[in-house]
Scaffold this active site. Sequence first.
Site, short mmCIF file in Angstrom:
data_model
loop_
_atom_site.label_atom_id
_atom_site.label_comp_id
_atom_site.label_asym_id
_atom_site.label_seq_id
_atom_site.Cartn_x
_atom_site.Cartn_y
_atom_site.Cartn_z
CG ASN A 129 -2.94 4.18 1.62
OD1 ASN A 129 -4.02 4.35 2.21
ND2 ASN A 129 -2.51 2.98 1.27
CG HIS A 185 -2.84 -0.66 -2.98
ND1 HIS A 185 -3.05 0.66 -2.66
CD2 HIS A 185 -3.05 -1.36 -1.82
CE1 HIS A 185 -3.35 0.77 -1.38
NE2 HIS A 185 -3.39 -0.45 -0.86
CD GLU A 205 -3.66 3.66 -5.10
OE1 GLU A 205 -3.78 4.89 -5.03
OE2 GLU A 205 -3.01 3.00 -4.26
CB SER A 248 -0.93 0.01 1.21
OG SER A 248 -0.20 -0.17 2.41
#
Length: 281
Positions: free
Chosen positions: A185, A135, A147, A116
């Site tokens: 993130n 991801h 992702e 991540s």
Amino acid sequence: MKVGIVGAGTMGTGIAQAFACVGGFSVELCDVDAQQAERGKAKVSAVLERLVSRQKICAEDAEKALAAITTGVINAVADCDLVIEAALEDINMKRELFALLDAICKKGAIFATNSSSFSVAKIGKSLSRPVVGMHFFNPVHVMRLVEVIAPPGVPDSIVKTIKEIAERLGKTPVVVKDQSGFVVNRLLIPFINEAIGILAENTASAADIDTAMRLGANHPMGPLELADLIGLDICLALLNDFHNRLGEEKYKAQDLLKEMVAAGTLGRKSGKGFYEYEKSA
């Protein structure tokens, strides 16, 4: 297509379920310990049972999905066409796993990591084949985004294949550069960290902070609820990576977050975080 999932934790089991619920995929769910892999499959079974009880899927489809998953140790992925690493968010562990996989997996197998945050290029350094980022987001059966991270040197054909696979799973892929935190993130974790700082300053209670963001910003979950779902240890690992790689003070983890992780207060998976939960079996 035969898909190997290395790591039978929360993300690994979710990814295994996502593939198993789509026709044309068989899944080998693996861990360093065969019993851990079996426990992972049992978690998938429990999720499928809940979906059947809520009439989200039929019992026959749930049985087919579970039958598509076999379990084993890491050597079992040797003949897989796609191998996805979903181990703990520890870059050294990931690199060691891929070195082992590189030695045992068939030529032509595509390697992907569910990391991540960590540099995908660094994870795949010194291997005989490229590693691409794939991801997923928790809970995998609900969250539609994947992702796709393509470090320099990854062939366009592999990126195209990963995007097509994500779409077959009913996901929406977005291609991002191999930068710290990627997109989601990089935005989300500092937001959570700031909410923890507000709590530490006693500006508002955890419940009121979350209510404020749900009702004031139309977020489906408050930041502290979300931190508990992600896992406070994961939040801390991401912040530490951002701070180390980017060197900016805004990524420095709040002391309260560090203290909670050190105490084993990790959120839903430990039964207690900013809120208390019934621990899952």
